[in-house]
Design a protein around this motif. Structure first.
Motif, PDB file in Angstrom:
ATOM      1  N   GLY A  48      22.291  44.306  53.470  1.00 47.89           N
ATOM      2  CA  GLY A  48      22.231  44.356  52.020  1.00 47.89           C
ATOM      3  C   GLY A  48      23.585  44.109  51.397  1.00 47.89           C
ATOM      4  O   GLY A  48      24.426  43.416  51.959  1.00 47.89           O
ATOM      5  N   HIS A  49      23.787  44.715  50.234  1.00 47.38           N
ATOM      6  CA  HIS A  49      25.058  44.538  49.541  1.00 47.38           C
ATOM      7  C   HIS A  49      25.420  45.794  48.749  1.00 47.38           C
ATOM      8  O   HIS A  49      24.560  46.590  48.398  1.00 47.38           O
ATOM      9  CB  HIS A  49      25.015  43.311  48.620  1.00 47.38           C
ATOM     10  N   PHE A  50      26.718  45.939  48.532  1.00 46.36           N
ATOM     11  CA  PHE A  50      27.267  46.981  47.678  1.00 46.36           C
ATOM     12  C   PHE A  50      27.817  46.325  46.427  1.00 46.36           C
ATOM     13  O   PHE A  50      28.426  45.256  46.503  1.00 46.36           O
ATOM     14  CB  PHE A  50      28.427  47.724  48.346  1.00 46.36           C
ATOM     15  N   VAL A  51      27.621  46.959  45.296  1.00 48.27           N
ATOM     16  CA  VAL A  51      28.313  46.588  44.058  1.00 48.27           C
ATOM     17  C   VAL A  51      29.230  47.760  43.745  1.00 48.27           C
ATOM     18  O   VAL A  51      28.762  48.875  43.516  1.00 48.27           O
ATOM     19  CB  VAL A  51      27.328  46.316  42.903  1.00 48.27           C
ATOM     20  N   ASP A  52      30.527  47.499  43.793  1.00 51.71           N
ATOM     21  CA  ASP A  52      31.531  48.548  43.585  1.00 51.71           C
ATOM     22  C   ASP A  52      32.253  48.345  42.267  1.00 51.71           C
ATOM     23  O   ASP A  52      32.690  47.242  41.946  1.00 51.71           O
ATOM     24  CB  ASP A  52      32.556  48.542  44.724  1.00 51.71           C
ATOM     25  N   HIS A  53      32.350  49.443  41.521  1.00 51.46           N
ATOM     26  CA  HIS A  53      33.118  49.474  40.275  1.00 51.46           C
ATOM     27  C   HIS A  53      34.407  50.231  40.593  1.00 51.46           C
ATOM     28  O   HIS A  53      34.370  51.437  40.842  1.00 51.46           O
ATOM     29  CB  HIS A  53      32.332  50.180  39.169  1.00 51.46           C
ATOM     30  N   PHE A  54      35.517  49.516  40.623  1.00 48.36           N
ATOM     31  CA  PHE A  54      36.817  50.108  40.921  1.00 48.36           C
ATOM     32  C   PHE A  54      37.514  50.536  39.635  1.00 48.36           C
ATOM     33  O   PHE A  54      37.372  49.878  38.594  1.00 48.36           O
ATOM     34  CB  PHE A  54      37.716  49.093  41.636  1.00 48.36           C
ATOM     35  N   VAL A  55      38.285  51.616  39.731  1.00 48.22           N
ATOM     36  CA  VAL A  55      39.114  52.082  38.621  1.00 48.22           C
ATOM     37  C   VAL A  55      40.514  52.372  39.150  1.00 48.22           C
ATOM     38  O   VAL A  55      40.685  52.821  40.281  1.00 48.22           O
ATOM     39  CB  VAL A  55      38.531  53.349  37.941  1.00 48.22           C
ATOM     40  N   ARG A  56      41.496  52.085  38.332  1.00 51.59           N
ATOM     41  CA  ARG A  56      42.876  52.389  38.710  1.00 51.59           C
ATOM     42  C   ARG A  56      43.168  53.837  38.313  1.00 51.59           C
ATOM     43  O   ARG A  56      42.924  54.240  37.176  1.00 51.59           O
ATOM     44  CB  ARG A  56      43.861  51.463  38.015  1.00 51.59           C
ATOM     45  N   THR A  57      43.650  54.626  39.259  1.00 50.55           N
ATOM     46  CA  THR A  57      44.019  56.017  39.012  1.00 50.55           C
ATOM     47  C   THR A  57      45.512  56.186  39.263  1.00 50.55           C
ATOM     48  O   THR A  57      46.183  55.241  39.685  1.00 50.55           O
ATOM     49  CB  THR A  57      43.241  56.971  39.941  1.00 50.55           C
ATOM     50  N   ALA A  58      46.013  57.374  39.053  1.00 51.61           N
ATOM     51  CA  ALA A  58      47.423  57.660  39.353  1.00 51.61           C
ATOM     52  C   ALA A  58      47.708  57.490  40.848  1.00 51.61           C
ATOM     53  O   ALA A  58      48.836  57.220  41.244  1.00 51.61           O
ATOM     54  CB  ALA A  58      47.779  59.076  38.895  1.00 51.61           C
ATOM     55  N   GLN A  59      46.683  57.629  41.687  1.00 49.61           N
ATOM     56  CA  GLN A  59      46.826  57.476  43.141  1.00 49.61           C
ATOM     57  C   GLN A  59      46.548  56.045  43.616  1.00 49.61           C
ATOM     58  O   GLN A  59      46.572  55.761  44.804  1.00 49.61           O
ATOM     59  CB  GLN A  59      45.881  58.437  43.885  1.00 49.61           C
ATOM     60  N   GLY A  60      46.234  55.130  42.702  1.00 48.03           N
ATOM     61  CA  GLY A  60      45.935  53.746  43.061  1.00 48.03           C
ATOM     62  C   GLY A  60      44.477  53.419  42.758  1.00 48.03           C
ATOM     63  O   GLY A  60      43.778  54.167  42.080  1.00 48.03           O
ATOM     64  N   TRP A  61      44.009  52.297  43.284  1.00 50.86           N
ATOM     65  CA  TRP A  61      42.637  51.858  43.037  1.00 50.86           C
ATOM     66  C   TRP A  61      41.657  52.693  43.845  1.00 50.86           C
ATOM     67  O   TRP A  61      41.871  52.963  45.019  1.00 50.86           O
ATOM     68  CB  TRP A  61      42.486  50.382  43.421  1.00 50.86           C
ATOM     69  N   ARG A  62      40.566  53.101  43.182  1.00 52.31           N
ATOM     70  CA  ARG A  62      39.507  53.902  43.824  1.00 52.31           C
ATOM     71  C   ARG A  62      38.150  53.354  43.399  1.00 52.31           C
ATOM     72  O   ARG A  62      38.015  52.775  42.322  1.00 52.31           O
ATOM     73  CB  ARG A  62      39.588  55.380  43.410  1.00 52.31           C
ATOM     74  N   ILE A  63      37.140  53.552  44.261  1.00 48.19           N
ATOM     75  CA  ILE A  63      35.776  53.205  43.880  1.00 48.19           C
ATOM     76  C   ILE A  63      35.268  54.289  42.948  1.00 48.19           C
ATOM     77  O   ILE A  63      35.173  55.452  43.331  1.00 48.19           O
ATOM     78  CB  ILE A  63      34.861  53.070  45.106  1.00 48.19           C
ATOM     79  N   GLY A  64      34.972  53.918  41.715  1.00 47.45           N
ATOM     80  CA  GLY A  64      34.454  54.872  40.743  1.00 47.45           C
ATOM     81  C   GLY A  64      32.947  55.038  40.864  1.00 47.45           C
ATOM     82  O   GLY A  64      32.407  56.117  40.657  1.00 47.45           O
ATOM     83  N   ARG A  65      32.268  53.943  41.240  1.00 49.72           N
ATOM     84  CA  ARG A  65      30.814  53.995  41.416  1.00 49.72           C
ATOM     85  C   ARG A  65      30.407  52.908  42.396  1.00 49.72           C
ATOM     86  O   ARG A  65      30.936  51.793  42.347  1.00 49.72           O
ATOM     87  CB  ARG A  65      30.105  53.781  40.074  1.00 49.72           C
ATOM     88  N   ARG A  66      29.493  53.237  43.293  1.00 51.97           N
ATOM     89  CA  ARG A  66      28.961  52.261  44.254  1.00 51.97           C
ATOM     90  C   ARG A  66      27.444  52.248  44.145  1.00 51.97           C
ATOM     91  O   ARG A  66      26.796  53.285  44.161  1.00 51.97           O
ATOM     92  CB  ARG A  66      29.375  52.614  45.681  1.00 51.97           C
ATOM     93  N   THR A  67      26.883  51.044  44.047  1.00 46.62           N
ATOM     94  CA  THR A  67      25.438  50.853  44.067  1.00 46.62           C
ATOM     95  C   THR A  67      25.102  50.064  45.323  1.00 46.62           C
ATOM     96  O   THR A  67      25.730  49.032  45.588  1.00 46.62           O
ATOM     97  CB  THR A  67      24.970  50.078  42.821  1.00 46.62           C
ATOM     98  N   ALA A  68      24.133  50.551  46.096  1.00 45.50           N
ATOM     99  CA  ALA A  68      23.713  49.864  47.316  1.00 45.50           C
ATOM    100  C   ALA A  68      22.303  49.323  47.135  1.00 45.50           C
ATOM    101  O   ALA A  68      21.444  49.986  46.556  1.00 45.50           O
ATOM    102  CB  ALA A  68      23.752  50.825  48.500  1.00 45.50           C
ATOM    103  N   ALA A  69      22.084  48.125  47.622  1.00 43.38           N
ATOM    104  CA  ALA A  69      20.755  47.516  47.639  1.00 43.38           C
ATOM    105  C   ALA A  69      20.575  46.859  48.998  1.00 43.38           C
ATOM    106  O   ALA A  69      21.513  46.258  49.529  1.00 43.38           O
ATOM    107  CB  ALA A  69      20.604  46.495  46.529  1.00 43.38           C
ATOM    108  N   PHE A  70      19.391  47.007  49.580  1.00 39.27           N
ATOM    109  CA  PHE A  70      19.145  46.454  50.902  1.00 39.27           C
ATOM    110  C   PHE A  70      18.104  45.357  50.821  1.00 39.27           C
ATOM    111  O   PHE A  70      17.067  45.505  50.181  1.00 39.27           O
ATOM    112  CB  PHE A  70      18.766  47.565  51.878  1.00 39.27           C
ATOM    113  N   ASP A  71      18.409  44.224  51.464  1.00 34.02           N
ATOM    114  CA  ASP A  71      17.599  43.022  51.368  1.00 34.02           C
ATOM    115  C   ASP A  71      16.695  42.810  52.575  1.00 34.02           C
ATOM    116  O   ASP A  71      15.602  42.266  52.437  1.00 34.02           O
ATOM    117  CB  ASP A  71      18.517  41.798  51.210  1.00 34.02           C
ATOM    118  N   LEU A  72      17.142  43.201  53.756  1.00 33.04           N
ATOM    119  CA  LEU A  72      16.377  43.056  54.994  1.00 33.04           C
ATOM    120  C   LEU A  72      16.459  44.355  55.778  1.00 33.04           C
ATOM    121  O   LEU A  72      17.471  45.058  55.714  1.00 33.04           O
ATOM    122  CB  LEU A  72      16.934  41.929  55.863  1.00 33.04           C
TER     123      LEU A  72
END
Length: 75
Positions: A48-72
């Motif tokens: 499948g695939h992940f759609v990741d929404h990254f945000v910059r924090t004081a500690q650097g880039w982090r995944i703020g939200r991940r959506t997973a969808a599976f195709d097979l």
């Protein structure tokens, strides 16, 4: 085991980014003894695939939200 590859950043700004990655998931029993090629894989597989929404924090880039969808899948 998760194999994540083919990451494509679709939108990038100073503090946010959106990326899509392909993912392959294989499963194995944690109590299976490894052989010469590792632990035996279970038949459960997902592609499948992940759609990741990254945000910059004081500690650097982090995944703020991940959506997973599976195709097979294979059970």
């Amino acid at each position: 085991v998760h194999v994540i590859c083919g990451t494509l950043f679709d939108e990038v700004s100073e503090d946010h980014a959106l990326a899509t990655s392909r993912v392959l998931v294989w499963t194995a029993q944690a109590d299976s003894l490894p052989g010469p090629h590792g632990r035996p894989a279970e038949p459960l597989q997902r592609l499948g695939h992940f759609v990741d929404h990254f945000v910059r924090t004081a500690q650097g880039w982090r995944i703020g939200r991940r959506t997973a969808a599976f195709d097979l899948f294979r059970d």
